[in-house]
Enzyme design. Structure first.
Site, short mmCIF file in Angstrom:
data_model
loop_
_atom_site.label_atom_id
_atom_site.label_comp_id
_atom_site.label_asym_id
_atom_site.label_seq_id
_atom_site.Cartn_x
_atom_site.Cartn_y
_atom_site.Cartn_z
N ASP A 92 12.28 3.89 -2.55
CA ASP A 92 13.27 4.06 -1.91
C ASP A 92 14.21 3.03 -1.24
O ASP A 92 13.98 1.78 -1.55
CB ASP A 92 12.86 4.92 0.14
CG ASP A 92 12.01 3.52 0.42
OD1 ASP A 92 10.98 2.81 -0.10
OD2 ASP A 92 12.07 3.46 1.56
N GLU A 156 10.10 2.71 2.99
CA GLU A 156 9.66 1.23 3.39
C GLU A 156 10.91 1.26 4.00
O GLU A 156 10.99 0.11 5.35
CB GLU A 156 9.79 -0.04 2.37
CG GLU A 156 9.03 -1.69 2.84
CD GLU A 156 10.26 -2.41 2.85
OE1 GLU A 156 10.57 -2.34 3.75
OE2 GLU A 156 11.86 -1.68 2.47
#
Length: 454
Positions: A92, A156
């Site tokens: 991500d 994250e």
């Protein structure tokens, strides 16, 4: 770079690495459905899973974590009796921010001036490619001497803790003798560095309400309480005159001992405008690695375009507080809440919502795994000794892994050196750093396996 079979193999794989990173960067995998479609994260997760399967990983799975994101897991068994190493990255990314400020499209890997530009190129899609390069180099030169687990996180950057909660519920899944977090970076391009400390963080949203609705500023201004003005006073109270973070009860005077960060270098790396002062007191290293730091990362209020002459009834801000090692993020959150409530003026109604939290991290840089990494860095960076630095950012998973596996050593390396401009527009990765760190990781795995047999 000193010629050796592993280095030569990695060098030969760099064109493939660039092509794969381009494919991975093309996914707008922001783990926030308000910013990008969930399908972009799903596509990136599937790409990572397919890459692991192609490398012979077993038990490859997309793990549905409690925050709604997916983490990708795979296992590559090593020789009988070999130690297990967990390799971490995340797919991500941060939002693109101001797309017009990007010199090239944010989700199109573009080579320029010897660097590869694109969102996530360094943070941290490049970290996953680094792991692949290291493993491929070993497979081409006698095999991977350890058992390898790979975990690639899907949220994250949001700090919502999905993988942490999943790991806590499945404690055997990520168990390893040593963990390599590929989400940090060298202190400077060409200077091999492990990250010894991470600041933790807490993220809160503050909403201030003062009126049932906006009012005409000519008719009511001067007596009607302005919610935006109240919010500004609250936010200003979080800093001293010199810009230091001041939250009652939170220690802001800790000093950093170790590698220092010269003011001039920091100004250049941070692109501070000429004549603008740095904020805070003490050394730069003190301020960014050893002390708390508050940042207002967003404000909701009436935009300038189309603004009307009215007194705002409501205003909202999102605040990030970085918490240094030695302090507890949960306690810091309580102190931040209390500070905001105390400094809200005019008995305005204030509500505070916590939206993320992670504890700080402190590594033991004198452990056997760090010795193995130092030896590997000497090979990948001839003439250079490995340095240990702090990092102001947060990787909450580190503490979760440290608590779950107290005997495991945790090392932090990666591609996010200052020129990478992670989280900003025009993020990039140095292909030379990608190559050298892949060589270093491969040699580390060899060194570590050898040390465990000794």
């Amino acid at each position: 770079m000193t010629a050796n079979p592993i280095a030569e193999t990695v060098a030969s794989l760099m064109p493939r690495a660039k092509a794969e990173l381009a494919e991975l960067v093309a996914f707008e995998s922001v783990a926030d459905p308000a910013v990008a479609p969930r399908s972009e994260c799903e596509a990136a997760a599937n790409w990572v899973a397919d890459a692991l399967r192609a490398e012979g990983f077993q038990d490859v799975a997309l793990l549905d974590t409690p925050d709604g994101s997916q983490s990708v897991y795979g296992l590559l068994p090593g020789p009988e009796g070999a130690p297990t190493v967990l390799l971490y990255a995340h797919y991500d990314v941060q939002p693109k921010l101001d797309e017009a400020a990007w010199v090239s499209p944010p989700f199109e890997l573009t080579e320029r001036d010897g660097r590869w530009y694109g969102r996530g190129a360094a943070d941290c899609k490049g970290g996953f490619i680094m792991h692949l390069l290291a493993l491929r180099a070993l497979k081409a030169n006698g095999g991977v001497p350890v058992s390898v687990k790979v975990i690639v996180e899907g949220s994250e950057e949001q700090g919502t803790g999905g993988l942490e909660r999943y790991a806590e519920a499945h404690p055997d899944l990520l168990a390893a003798d040593t963990i390599v977090i590929g989400d940090a970076g060298n202190f400077r391009v060409g200077l091999p560095t492990v990250t010894a400390t991470l600041r933790g963080m807490t993220m809160v949203r503050v909403t201030i309400d003062t009126l049932a609705g906006n009012l005409h500023s000519g008719q009511f201004g001067g007596a009607a309480p302005d919610a935006l003005a109240a919010l500004i006073r609250v936010l200003d109270s979080l800093r001293a005159e010199d810009g230091s973070t001041v939250i009652e009860g939170l220690d802001g005077d800790t000093a950093w001992e170790g590698l220092q960060y010269p003011d001039a270098d920091f100004r250049k790396d941070a692109q501070v405008l000429d004549g603008v002062d740095l904020i805070g007191s003490g050394t730069v290293a003190d301020r960014i690695w050893a002390r708390p730091a508050v940042t207002v990362i967003g404000i909701d209020c009436s935009p300038v375009a189309g603004a009307t002459p009215s007194v705002p009834a409501s205003a909202r801000a999102q605040i990030s507080l970085r918490v240094p090692p030695g302090q507890d993020a949960a306690e810091a959150t309580k102190l931040l809440f209390a500070h905001i409530e105390k400094h809200t003026p005019w008995n305005a109604r204030v509500s505070i919502e916590q939206v993320g939290q992670g504890q700080p991290f402190l590594a033991d840089v004198h452990s056997p795994a760090y010795t193995a990494m130092a030896d590997a860095m000497r090979v990948a960076y001839p003439g250079q000794e490995m340095q240990a630095a702090g990092m102001g950012g947060s990787i909450p998973l580190c503490n979760t892994l440290a608590e779950l596996y107290p005997s495991a050593e945790i090392l932090l390396i990666g591609l996010s050196e200052p020129d990478a401009r992670i989280h900003a527009v025009n993020e990039s990765v140095s292909p030379q750093e990608l190559e050298r760190l892949s060589v270093a990781e491969a040699h580390f795995l060899v060194n570590y396996a050898r040390s465990r047999r000794a």
